[in-house]
Design a protein around this motif. Structure first.
Motif, PDB file in Angstrom:
ATOM      1  N   VAL A   1      32.008 -53.561  34.985  1.00  0.00           N
ATOM      2  CA  VAL A   1      32.303 -52.981  36.230  1.00  0.00           C
ATOM      3  C   VAL A   1      33.211 -51.804  36.012  1.00  0.00           C
ATOM      4  CG1 VAL A   1      33.942 -53.687  38.197  1.00  0.00           C
ATOM      5  CG2 VAL A   1      32.585 -55.316  37.425  1.00  0.00           C
ATOM      6  N   SER A   2      32.754 -50.704  36.614  1.00  0.00           N
ATOM      7  CA  SER A   2      33.363 -49.484  36.510  1.00  0.00           C
ATOM      8  C   SER A   2      34.808 -49.110  37.464  1.00  0.00           C
ATOM      9  CB  SER A   2      32.382 -48.534  36.433  1.00  0.00           C
ATOM     10  OG  SER A   2      31.659 -48.325  37.651  1.00  0.00           O
ATOM     11  N   GLY A   3      34.631 -49.833  38.581  1.00  0.00           N
ATOM     12  CA  GLY A   3      35.730 -49.473  39.549  1.00  0.00           C
ATOM     13  C   GLY A   3      35.652 -50.680  40.479  1.00  0.00           C
ATOM     14  N   ALA A   4      37.023 -51.020  40.938  1.00  0.00           N
ATOM     15  CA  ALA A   4      37.127 -52.043  41.940  1.00  0.00           C
ATOM     16  C   ALA A   4      38.512 -51.811  42.846  1.00  0.00           C
ATOM     17  CB  ALA A   4      37.103 -53.372  41.485  1.00  0.00           C
ATOM     18  N   ILE A   5      38.678 -52.522  43.845  1.00  0.00           N
ATOM     19  CA  ILE A   5      39.823 -52.501  44.593  1.00  0.00           C
ATOM     20  C   ILE A   5      40.024 -53.976  44.896  1.00  0.00           C
ATOM     21  CG2 ILE A   5      41.140 -52.001  46.816  1.00  0.00           C
ATOM     22  CD1 ILE A   5      39.280 -49.348  46.952  1.00  0.00           C
ATOM     23  N   GLN A   6      41.116 -54.659  44.664  1.00  0.00           N
ATOM     24  CA  GLN A   6      41.237 -55.921  44.988  1.00  0.00           C
ATOM     25  C   GLN A   6      42.705 -56.120  45.428  1.00  0.00           C
ATOM     26  OE1 GLN A   6      40.709 -58.080  40.945  1.00  0.00           O
ATOM     27  NE2 GLN A   6      42.671 -57.527  40.357  1.00  0.00           N
ATOM     28  N   ALA A   7      42.799 -57.486  46.120  1.00  0.00           N
ATOM     29  CA  ALA A   7      44.128 -57.812  46.674  1.00  0.00           C
ATOM     30  C   ALA A   7      44.404 -59.104  45.839  1.00  0.00           C
ATOM     31  CB  ALA A   7      43.726 -58.184  48.344  1.00  0.00           C
TER      32      ALA A   7
ATOM     33  N   ALA B   1      47.776 -61.940  45.541  1.00  0.00           N
ATOM     34  CA  ALA B   1      48.987 -62.673  46.043  1.00  0.00           C
ATOM     35  C   ALA B   1      49.927 -62.345  45.083  1.00  0.00           C
ATOM     36  CB  ALA B   1      48.595 -64.036  46.181  1.00  0.00           C
ATOM     37  N   GLU B   2      51.273 -62.022  45.596  1.00  0.00           N
ATOM     38  CA  GLU B   2      52.336 -61.784  44.804  1.00  0.00           C
ATOM     39  C   GLU B   2      53.255 -63.093  44.872  1.00  0.00           C
ATOM     40  OE1 GLU B   2      53.096 -57.085  45.477  1.00  0.00           O
ATOM     41  OE2 GLU B   2      54.122 -58.378  46.863  1.00  0.00           O
ATOM     42  N   GLY B   3      52.676 -64.090  45.412  1.00  0.00           N
ATOM     43  CA  GLY B   3      53.355 -65.485  45.403  1.00  0.00           C
ATOM     44  C   GLY B   3      52.376 -66.421  46.290  1.00  0.00           C
ATOM     45  N   ASP B   4      52.851 -67.782  46.333  1.00  0.00           N
ATOM     46  CA  ASP B   4      52.011 -68.695  47.026  1.00  0.00           C
ATOM     47  C   ASP B   4      52.109 -68.120  48.454  1.00  0.00           C
ATOM     48  OD1 ASP B   4      51.596 -70.113  44.870  1.00  0.00           O
ATOM     49  OD2 ASP B   4      53.543 -71.340  45.136  1.00  0.00           O
ATOM     50  N   HIS B   5      50.877 -68.106  49.162  1.00  0.00           N
ATOM     51  CA  HIS B   5      50.757 -67.914  50.685  1.00  0.00           C
ATOM     52  C   HIS B   5      51.311 -69.208  51.216  1.00  0.00           C
ATOM     53  CE1 HIS B   5      48.213 -64.215  50.818  1.00  0.00           C
ATOM     54  NE2 HIS B   5      49.229 -64.250  49.603  1.00  0.00           N
ATOM     55  N   SER B   6      51.878 -69.004  52.302  1.00  0.00           N
ATOM     56  CA  SER B   6      52.553 -70.062  53.123  1.00  0.00           C
ATOM     57  C   SER B   6      52.466 -69.776  54.687  1.00  0.00           C
ATOM     58  CB  SER B   6      53.758 -70.538  52.697  1.00  0.00           C
ATOM     59  OG  SER B   6      54.823 -69.687  53.138  1.00  0.00           O
ATOM     60  N   SER B   7      52.801 -70.626  55.697  1.00  0.00           N
ATOM     61  CA  SER B   7      53.204 -70.178  57.035  1.00  0.00           C
ATOM     62  C   SER B   7      54.160 -69.145  57.050  1.00  0.00           C
ATOM     63  CB  SER B   7      53.710 -71.359  57.932  1.00  0.00           C
ATOM     64  OG  SER B   7      54.827 -71.859  57.525  1.00  0.00           O
ATOM     65  N   SER B   8      55.106 -68.848  56.308  1.00  0.00           N
ATOM     66  CA  SER B   8      56.177 -67.910  56.243  1.00  0.00           C
ATOM     67  C   SER B   8      55.915 -66.635  55.147  1.00  0.00           C
ATOM     68  CB  SER B   8      57.480 -68.370  56.039  1.00  0.00           C
ATOM     69  OG  SER B   8      57.602 -68.979  55.094  1.00  0.00           O
ATOM     70  N   SER B   9      54.892 -66.674  54.598  1.00  0.00           N
ATOM     71  CA  SER B   9      54.556 -65.683  53.465  1.00  0.00           C
ATOM     72  C   SER B   9      53.281 -65.301  53.210  1.00  0.00           C
ATOM     73  CB  SER B   9      55.455 -66.100  52.189  1.00  0.00           C
ATOM     74  OG  SER B   9      55.260 -65.305  50.989  1.00  0.00           O
ATOM     75  N   ASN B  10      52.885 -63.918  52.943  1.00  0.00           N
ATOM     76  CA  ASN B  10      51.637 -63.648  52.592  1.00  0.00           C
ATOM     77  C   ASN B  10      51.652 -62.499  51.837  1.00  0.00           C
ATOM     78  OD1 ASN B  10      52.071 -61.923  54.550  1.00  0.00           O
ATOM     79  ND2 ASN B  10      50.085 -62.119  55.754  1.00  0.00           N
ATOM     80  N   ALA B  11      52.718 -62.350  50.960  1.00  0.00           N
ATOM     81  CA  ALA B  11      52.791 -60.739  50.258  1.00  0.00           C
ATOM     82  C   ALA B  11      51.745 -60.673  49.283  1.00  0.00           C
ATOM     83  CB  ALA B  11      54.125 -61.318  49.551  1.00  0.00           C
ATOM     84  N   THR B  12      51.077 -59.779  49.360  1.00  0.00           N
ATOM     85  CA  THR B  12      49.951 -59.209  48.811  1.00  0.00           C
ATOM     86  C   THR B  12      50.063 -57.721  48.246  1.00  0.00           C
ATOM     87  OG1 THR B  12      48.713 -60.788  49.947  1.00  0.00           O
ATOM     88  CG2 THR B  12      47.337 -59.051  48.684  1.00  0.00           C
ATOM     89  N   ARG B  13      49.678 -57.475  47.156  1.00  0.00           N
ATOM     90  CA  ARG B  13      49.586 -56.143  46.491  1.00  0.00           C
ATOM     91  C   ARG B  13      48.194 -55.853  46.650  1.00  0.00           C
ATOM     92  NH1 ARG B  13      51.085 -58.532  41.805  1.00  0.00           N
ATOM     93  NH2 ARG B  13      49.302 -58.542  40.036  1.00  0.00           N
ATOM     94  N   LEU B  14      47.745 -54.496  46.744  1.00  0.00           N
ATOM     95  CA  LEU B  14      46.380 -53.960  46.435  1.00  0.00           C
ATOM     96  C   LEU B  14      46.404 -53.246  45.132  1.00  0.00           C
ATOM     97  CD1 LEU B  14      45.379 -52.142  49.704  1.00  0.00           C
ATOM     98  CD2 LEU B  14      44.499 -54.348  48.891  1.00  0.00           C
ATOM     99  N   GLU B  15      45.349 -53.577  44.168  1.00  0.00           N
ATOM    100  CA  GLU B  15      45.020 -53.047  43.103  1.00  0.00           C
ATOM    101  C   GLU B  15      43.941 -52.152  42.884  1.00  0.00           C
ATOM    102  OE1 GLU B  15      45.176 -55.947  40.029  1.00  0.00           O
ATOM    103  OE2 GLU B  15      47.240 -56.160  40.098  1.00  0.00           O
ATOM    104  N   PHE B  16      44.021 -50.816  42.469  1.00  0.00           N
ATOM    105  CA  PHE B  16      43.023 -50.018  42.301  1.00  0.00           C
ATOM    106  C   PHE B  16      42.678 -49.847  40.979  1.00  0.00           C
ATOM    107  CE2 PHE B  16      45.305 -49.137  46.211  1.00  0.00           C
ATOM    108  CZ  PHE B  16      44.299 -48.737  47.270  1.00  0.00           C
ATOM    109  N   MET B  17      41.408 -50.363  40.668  1.00  0.00           N
ATOM    110  CA  MET B  17      40.911 -50.424  39.177  1.00  0.00           C
ATOM    111  C   MET B  17      39.779 -49.262  38.885  1.00  0.00           C
ATOM    112  SD  MET B  17      40.591 -54.424  39.816  1.00  0.00           S
ATOM    113  CE  MET B  17      40.622 -54.769  37.903  1.00  0.00           C
ATOM    114  N   THR B  18      39.910 -48.765  37.730  1.00  0.00           N
ATOM    115  CA  THR B  18      38.904 -47.935  37.094  1.00  0.00           C
ATOM    116  C   THR B  18      38.599 -48.209  35.825  1.00  0.00           C
ATOM    117  OG1 THR B  18      40.616 -46.409  36.560  1.00  0.00           O
ATOM    118  CG2 THR B  18      39.283 -46.056  38.775  1.00  0.00           C
ATOM    119  N   GLY B  19      37.489 -47.890  35.229  1.00  0.00           N
ATOM    120  CA  GLY B  19      37.084 -48.198  33.856  1.00  0.00           C
ATOM    121  C   GLY B  19      37.143 -46.974  33.083  1.00  0.00           C
ATOM    122  N   ALA B  20      37.497 -46.769  31.740  1.00  0.00           N
ATOM    123  CA  ALA B  20      37.218 -45.751  30.996  1.00  0.00           C
ATOM    124  C   ALA B  20      36.723 -46.540  29.390  1.00  0.00           C
ATOM    125  CB  ALA B  20      38.390 -45.197  30.714  1.00  0.00           C
TER     126      ALA B  20
END
Length: 185
Positions: free
Chosen positions: A7-13, A15-34
């Protein structure tokens, strides 16, 4: 085969912790290959921190965090919009042409150069501004000029020469005070 099938490139979401009714903290990662399977090189945290570099995610400040390695340091809240971090030496380079100048400007609503640090590559001179005016200059030979912009004894200001000479003009009403606690000289 080899790199061509990875895989030479991707964007993925992520989770920054357990998702619940009061939390859905998520980061986006931008991935490249070399010459590797793509790995994260940039991230945006749920709090809006943009992390870039070899060690992700960015975890210092509130804006852009460029991180080569974890220094173990923290940052002051009044100076956390741009953080550059490494576990050894770290720095910023501002590159301009040999005939140009490079600046760091400190602005407010009254002036876009209220404070300024500049370097003129043409004359190899460093300048310092306060209150939107040049207040100090270091010349290419190490001479220091304070309160004026050129070495002219006829204008008010202070000149400190690399050979140790110190000059004041009569208009300066200068006072030099030195506290000596011992030693030679």
């Amino acid at each position: 085969g080899t790199d061509a099938i990875l895989v030479s490139g991707a964007i993925q979401a992520v989770a920054e912790g357990d998702h619940s009714s009061s939390s859905n903290a998520t980061r986006l990662e931008f991935m490249t290959g070399a010459s590797e399977a793509a790995t994260a090189k940039m991230s945006i945290s749920s709090g809006g921190i943009v992390g870039m570099g070899a060690t992700l995610p960015g975890d210092l400040g509130v804006g852009l965090h460029i991180k080569t390695a974890d220094s173990g340091a923290s940052v002051a809240s009044g100076a956390d919009e741009l953080v550059i971090e490494n576990d050894g030496d770290a720095g910023i380079t501002i590159a301009s042409s040999t005939g140009g100048s490079a600046y760091i400007n400190l602005a407010d609503s009254g002036s876009n150069t209220a404070g300024r640090l500049g370097y003129d590559h043409n004359t190899d001179t460093m300048t310092f501004y306060t209150n939107a005016a040049e207040t100090m200059r270091i010349l290419n030979d190490g001479d220091l000029i304070i309160g004026k912009t050129s070495q002219t004894f006829s204008t008010a200001g202070t000149e400190i020469y690399a050979n140790g000479d110190l000059r004041f003009t009569a208009a300066d009403n200068a006072v030099i005070k030195a506290n000596r606690t011992g030693g030679d000289g």
